[in-house]
Scaffold this motif. Structure first.
Motif, short mmCIF file in Angstrom:
data_model
loop_
_atom_site.label_atom_id
_atom_site.label_comp_id
_atom_site.label_asym_id
_atom_site.label_seq_id
_atom_site.Cartn_x
_atom_site.Cartn_y
_atom_site.Cartn_z
N ASP A 38 -28.64 1.51 22.75
CA ASP A 38 -28.42 1.39 21.30
C ASP A 38 -28.04 2.74 20.70
N ASN A 39 -26.79 3.14 20.90
CA ASN A 39 -26.32 4.42 20.38
C ASN A 39 -26.08 4.37 18.88
N MET A 40 -25.75 3.21 18.36
CA MET A 40 -25.42 3.10 16.94
C MET A 40 -26.62 3.43 16.06
N SER A 41 -27.82 2.99 16.46
CA SER A 41 -29.01 3.25 15.65
C SER A 41 -29.29 4.74 15.53
N LEU A 42 -29.17 5.47 16.63
CA LEU A 42 -29.40 6.90 16.58
C LEU A 42 -28.32 7.61 15.77
N ASP A 61 -32.31 20.20 13.20
CA ASP A 61 -32.97 20.37 14.50
C ASP A 61 -34.45 20.71 14.36
N LYS A 62 -34.84 21.27 13.21
CA LYS A 62 -36.24 21.66 13.02
C LYS A 62 -37.09 20.53 12.45
N ILE A 63 -36.47 19.52 11.86
CA ILE A 63 -37.25 18.46 11.22
C ILE A 63 -37.05 17.09 11.87
N ALA A 64 -36.06 16.96 12.75
CA ALA A 64 -35.79 15.65 13.35
C ALA A 64 -35.28 15.79 14.78
N GLN A 65 -35.73 14.89 15.63
CA GLN A 65 -35.23 14.80 17.00
C GLN A 65 -34.87 13.36 17.30
N PHE A 66 -33.92 13.16 18.20
CA PHE A 66 -33.41 11.83 18.49
C PHE A 66 -33.49 11.57 19.98
N MET A 67 -34.16 10.47 20.34
CA MET A 67 -34.43 10.17 21.74
C MET A 67 -34.11 8.71 22.06
N GLN A 68 -33.98 8.42 23.32
CA GLN A 68 -33.75 7.05 23.78
C GLN A 68 -34.81 6.65 24.78
N ILE A 69 -35.07 5.34 24.84
CA ILE A 69 -36.08 4.81 25.75
C ILE A 69 -35.49 3.62 26.50
N TYR A 70 -35.90 3.45 27.74
CA TYR A 70 -35.41 2.32 28.53
C TYR A 70 -35.95 1.01 27.98
N ARG A 71 -35.13 -0.01 28.03
CA ARG A 71 -35.57 -1.35 27.63
C ARG A 71 -36.39 -1.98 28.74
#
Length: 222
Positions: A78-82, A101-111
């Motif tokens: 789900d690249n669109m959500s990020l 970069d100091k207040i938010a990070q973006f990660m992915q998790i396996y389904r």
């Protein structure tokens, strides 16, 4: 004699675990434990099918400096959500002159299971997804978890609950049921509600609150 000691030990262990679980359930839903009264690290679970749009709408009414840093997690496919979350954070940064970069990070998790995947092969992918979720929770150690329905929230919330029971970390779970759920909860919502894993459970339709009395009716958030 040895067998009696073993049985007594097992019974005592089970009693202690059950007592701890009941303690966690009792204190879940109480005011957020934040002795410093400072910002709380927040894990935000995103999902396709409108979940991300609803979650970003919820975030828009929150006091951002209190929920920081923010960790956005979406399924690996789900690249669109990020992308939407990055756009949202960039717009906030433009207004506040903060560094994203100091207040938010973006990660992915396996389904745990992809659409159309067989239940047999999903056993293995569920194990992988759970281990990945465990690694992410150890890395992030959030104080607050915000979710609203995507299945990817279940392993994260389950691990957060286990961490509570073990005394590793107390993460307050706030679940907002999707506005699309009018007459019954989603599977994710039902699991979190029935197993008492959510500290606060919100619904957007009054008839849902009548069916699930522990939920809080907050009206339409979209």
């Amino acid at each position: 004699m040895d067998s009696s000691v073993t049985i007594a030990t097992v019974i005592l262990s089970i009693s202690l675990i059950l007592s701890r679980i009941l303690y966690v359930i009792y204190w879940s839903g109480r005011p957020l434990r934040n002795k410093s009264l400072g910002p709380v690290s927040t894990l935000i679970v995103l999902g396709s099918g409108g979940h991300t749009a609803e979650m970003l709408n919820v975030l828009s009414v929150l006091q951002k400096d209190l929920f920081s840093p923010r960790f956005y997690i979406a399924a690996a496919t789900d690249n669109m959500s990020l992308q939407k979350a990055r756009t949202y954070e960039n717009q906030l940064a433009d207004k506040t002159e903060a560094e994203v970069d100091k207040i938010a990070q973006f990660m992915q998790i396996y389904r745990s299971r992809e659409v159309g995947q067989s239940y047999f092969t999903s056993v293995w992918t569920t194990v992988i997804a759970t281990l990945h979720a465990l690694w992410l929770m150890i890395k992030i150690r959030p104080q607050v978890i915000l979710c609203n329905g995507p299945g990817t929230c279940i392993p994260l919330c389950l691990i957060a609950f286990i961490f509570k029971v073990l005394g590793i970390r107390w993460s307050s779970i706030f679940y907002v049921e999707s506005i699309a759920r009018v007459k019954r909860l989603s599977l994710s919502g039902l699991i979190l509600y029935k197993l008492y894993m959510a500290d606060q459970f919100f619904v957007q339709w009054p008839q849902l609150q009548r069916i699930y009395p522990r939920a809080h009716y907050v009206g339409c958030l979209m």
